[in-house]
Enzyme design. Structure first.
Site, PDB file in Angstrom:
ATOM      1  N   ASP A  50       0.855  -1.188   0.000  1.00 15.37           N
ATOM      2  CA  ASP A  50       0.000   0.000   0.000  1.00 15.37           C
ATOM      3  C   ASP A  50       0.892   1.239   0.000  1.00 15.37           C
ATOM      4  OD1 ASP A  50       0.806   0.383   2.627  1.00 15.37           O
ATOM      5  OD2 ASP A  50      -1.188   0.146   3.502  1.00 15.37           O
ATOM      6  N   HIS A  72       3.775 -31.789  10.710  1.00 18.16           N
ATOM      7  CA  HIS A  72       3.107 -30.515  10.430  1.00 18.16           C
ATOM      8  C   HIS A  72       1.994 -30.661   9.397  1.00 18.16           C
ATOM      9  CE1 HIS A  72       6.208 -28.702  12.802  1.00 18.16           C
ATOM     10  NE2 HIS A  72       7.135 -29.243  12.022  1.00 18.16           N
ATOM     11  N   CYS A 105       2.517  -3.630   4.073  1.00 11.84           N
ATOM     12  CA  CYS A 105       1.716  -2.433   4.391  1.00 11.84           C
ATOM     13  C   CYS A 105       2.391  -1.771   5.589  1.00 11.84           C
ATOM     14  CB  CYS A 105       0.253  -2.787   4.628  1.00 11.84           C
ATOM     15  SG  CYS A 105      -0.066  -3.951   5.973  1.00 11.84           S
TER      16      CYS A 105
HETATM   17  C1  RB5 Z   1      -2.455   2.382   6.622  1.00  7.61           C
HETATM   18  O1  RB5 Z   1      -2.585   3.525   7.414  1.00  7.61           O
HETATM   19  C2  RB5 Z   1      -2.326   1.150   7.493  1.00  7.61           C
HETATM   20  O2  RB5 Z   1      -3.501   0.922   8.181  1.00  7.61           O
HETATM   21  C3  RB5 Z   1      -1.951  -0.042   6.657  1.00  7.61           C
HETATM   22  O3  RB5 Z   1      -0.761   0.213   5.994  1.00  7.61           O
HETATM   23  C4  RB5 Z   1      -1.707  -1.356   7.412  1.00  7.61           C
HETATM   24  O4  RB5 Z   1      -0.802  -1.160   8.444  1.00  7.61           O
HETATM   25  C5  RB5 Z   1      -2.869  -2.100   7.831  1.00  7.61           C
HETATM   26  O5  RB5 Z   1      -2.780  -3.178   8.425  1.00  7.61           O
END
Ligand code: RB5
Length: 158
Positions: free
Chosen positions: A11, A136, A68
């Site tokens: 992201d 596993h 992210c």
């Molecule tokens: C974005 O602000 C943030 O929420 C996203 O990058 C992530 O950490 C979500 O889990």
């Protein structure tokens, strides 16, 4: 895992880290499928998570990397796709074990949690580890059974 193709997604928090990981993978001769985002505007992480998860679940990539802010949202979203075992890791020990024991096919981490060198170590630990199977396998099979049970319940409700 001798991965030839890795799908990668991120992201807006992780554009720079994604590029570092792409370069790192390319140096190893791994083909990288980048699903984005490459923009810095706010980007909904489930979109990238779904794109990478689909490529892995459909056998178009040998594994996936999702980044992210924390790695957590990405792992939650990717794990909704049948056949995906996505784990958020902040250090290489867990990254290695999640392949050896959980047969994780997607690794996730947070650009707001770790730096690029730790991220590379995590990717390497996960890539270089081999799933051990054995004791596993029954546990991994149980995870798959949960998916199948959910699918049957959904079918019952229609
Ligand atoms: C974005 O602000 C943030 O929420 C996203 O990058 C992530 O950490 C979500 O889990």
């Amino acid at each position: 895992m001798s991965a030839k193709t890795i799908a990668i997604g991120n992201d807006h928090t992780a554009v720079a880290m994604k590029q570092e990981i792409k370069d790192h993978l390319a140096k190893k001769g791994i083909e990288v499928l980048d699903v984005g985002t490459n923009g810095t505007g706010s980007f909904q992480y489930p979109v990238s998570a779904y794109r990478v998860a689909r490529l892995v679940a459909d056998g178009k990539a040998d594994g996936g990397v999702l980044i992210c802010g924390t790695g957590i949202g990405m792992s939650l979203a990717a794990n909704k796709v049948h056949g995906i075992r996505a784990c958020a890791c902040s250090e290489p020990y867990s990254a290695r074990l999640t392949k050896q024991h959980n047969n994780a096919n997607i690794i996730c981490f947070g650009a707001r949690v770790i730096g690029p060198e730790m991220a590379k170590m995590i990717v390497d630990a996960w890539l270089e580890a081999e799933y051990e199977g054995g004791r596993h396998q029954a546990r991994v099979d149980m995870i798959t059974e949960i998916e199948q049970t959910q699918a049957l319940q959904a079918a019952d409700e229609t």
